[in-house]
Design an enzyme around this catalytic site. Structure first.
Site: not given
Length: 543
Positions: A68, A102, A403
């Site tokens: 992550d 990211t 997430d």
């Protein structure tokens, strides 16, 4: 004749004063861009389903294995002020969308690289900044036009998008279990009165060591990672439970100030002990009179929440006790049980109690947990019990699940899906490139650079999957030029396919916020032309 002679040096001096040395400003801008790009390059290899994981070793000796972006950057000790902005950028994306942390940093790094070459060509930072802003607005329009509307009743589509988010994580092999679990968890906490809002604090994640991630389950009720206090032989299972959440202590009172009382007489000592017993017994009688048979006791810092004596009397009264409930859990517990927290024994009334079919202690692996199920008039909350063979896996499973929950929350907020696998970025690059040809001057040049920067996502996806990035991106461009707007990189097959048919989808909000936030961050870095360090007051005072 004298006056012009006097005027001449003045004009000459004003010319010399107007000259400003821009070398320092350029150096600082370049240093900022280089530092920020170094941060972006650090997380670039962890992008996509075939991305690498990072092992982070903290100063305290803690080890974290994660994929992550937000977690990696959060744990990094970044000192350079401009590089810190990329860490904040990743946090912002985590707050807005929860996924794509990211991606947003990689896009920002690619934009900074393009900005550096534009600055070297002599284009002013303000011109570049304005062009980037225009391009990001256009990009959001293009993405919205590409998006496919989705309904919350279409559970399959929601599961597909949650699976796409999980596929790039360490726990990707469990995506078939975790994706439906995340969808069900979010849908169960959506309030019909506010259908566009989801508060993820209503989904509680409880971690328990033992078993594998396969044993993770959604519990319609409450789970405590604690044992029942049965040192005095109290019950461990109660049916038709009446549950009280109390914030006072069932123990003898203490003096307000720290002091010691010396009792030398045995009769006085007996009297004190007798008073203690009567005091505790009086409290437990009041509790029992309401029909309460389960007590959840908040952790106390002033004195012991319960003593051995009070536990003994509670066990006799057949009341199940769970002690040391954290203060910040009280709101969630009361919302779930649809009850009120009780702060004083005098306010202990039946209408403040919660009702459930069953409260029981369950053995899990080495430890035990307390489960409350069959809650009557249950609030819109849910609990996820995450299992795993070691703490590293459990922590990463929790982050991955968070997430996935955020992805479903994005779809509740903005009900549009978009293709994944680098398809939207290449389409944006193609359309912005075509738009740049229509524009004139510096703006056209800057927007073309913005379009080129977006190709970093498909390029990195291909690179991390071990494919030939140049061949893949060229083929992808060709497919999009022929009108296949959903053509993307299928990293499993190692070729380009229609990514919507492969069920690789993501919420529109993830892509739009990534582009907007990355552009905003890059514009801010471009506008900085000096770093001023301020000394503390002690240093500036004259000696």
């Amino acid at each position: 004749m004298a006056s012009p002679a006097v005027q001449q040096p003045r004009s000459a001096s004003s010319k010399t004063e107007s000259y400003v040395d821009n070398k320092r400003k350029e150096d600082i801008r370049r240093a900022n861009i280089v530092a920020a790009r170094a941060v972006a390059d650090a997380v670039r290899t962890s992008l996509g389903p075939k991305g690498m994981d990072k092992m982070i070793s903290t100063a305290s000796g803690e080890v974290i294995i994660t994929n992550d972006g937000a977690t990696i950057l959060n744990k990094m000790e970044v000192l350079q002020p401009a590089a810190k902005m990329l860490v904040e950028l990743s946090k912002s994306q985590d707050v807005v969308a929860g996924d794509g942390t990211t991606t947003v940093v990689v896009i920002a790094g690619a934009l900074l690289k393009q900005c550096l070459s534009l600055l070297n060509n002599g284009i002013h930072p303000t011109v570049i900044s304005d062009a980037l802003h225009k391009a990001s607005l256009k990009a959001v329009d293009v993405l919205t036009a590409m998006a496919v509307p989705v309904e919350l009743s279409d559970r399959e589509s929601l599961i597909k998008s949650a699976s796409t988010s999980l596929n790039s994580k360490v726990v990707s092999q469990y995506s078939t279990l975790l994706a439906p679990l995340a969808v069900d968890a979010v849908l169960s906490v959506v309030d019909p009165a506010k259908p566009d809002l989801v508060d993820l604090r209503d989904v509680k994640i409880v971690k328990k060591l033992g078993g594998t991630v396969d044993d993770t389950e959604l519990v319609k009720g409450l789970v405590f990672d604690k044992k029942v206090s049965h040192s005095a032989g109290g019950p461990t299972r109660v049916e038709n439970a009446k549950i009280a959440v109390i914030q006072f202590q069932i123990s003898p009172p203490k003096t307000d100030i720290e002091q010691s009382i010396v009792v030398s007489d045995y009769t006085q000592m007996d009297r004190i002990l007798k008073e203690e017993r009567n005091y505790i017994l009086g409290m437990i009688k009041k509790i029992k009179a309401t029909g309460c048979n389960v007590l959840l006791i908040q952790k106390s810092i002033l004195r012991d929440a319960v003593t051995d004596l009070s536990l003994h009397y509670l066990a006799k009264a057949k009341i199940l006790v769970v002690k040391d409930v954290e203060r910040d859990e009280i709101e969630f517990i009361t919302k779930t049980l649809n009850c009120l927290p009780i702060a004083n024994i005098e306010h202990f009334r039946e209408e403040k109690l919660g009702h459930a079919d069953c409260v029981e202690e369950v053995s899990l692996g080495d430890g035990k947990i307390v489960k409350i199920t069959g809650i009557k008039d249950m609030g819109r909350t849910t609990t996820v019990l995450v299992r795993g063979s070691n703490l590293l896996v459990i922590d990463e499973a929790e982050r991955s699940l968070h997430d996935a929950l955020c992805v479903v929350r994005c779809l509740v907020n903005k009900r549009f899906l978009i293709a994944g696998g680098g398809a939207p970025e290449i389409e944006l690059s193609r359309q912005l490139g075509a738009w740049a040809k229509v524009l004139h001057g510096m703006e056209s040049h800057c927007i073309r650079s913005f379009a080129e920067a977006l190709e970093v996502i498909p390029y990195t996806l291909a690179e991390n999957a071990g494919l030939n990035p140049i061949a893949i991106v060229t083929e992808l461009r060709n497919r999009h030029a022929q009108g296949e707007i959903n053509a993307g990189i299928n990293v499993r097959k190692g070729q380009i396919t229609n990514i919507l048919e492969e069920n690789v989808v993501q919420p529109l909000l993830v892509s739009t916020s990534a582009i907007t936030l990355a552009t905003e961050c890059v514009r801010m870095i471009l506008k900085i032309d000096d770093i001023i360090t301020v000394r503390s007051i002690q240093q500036t005072q004259p000696i």
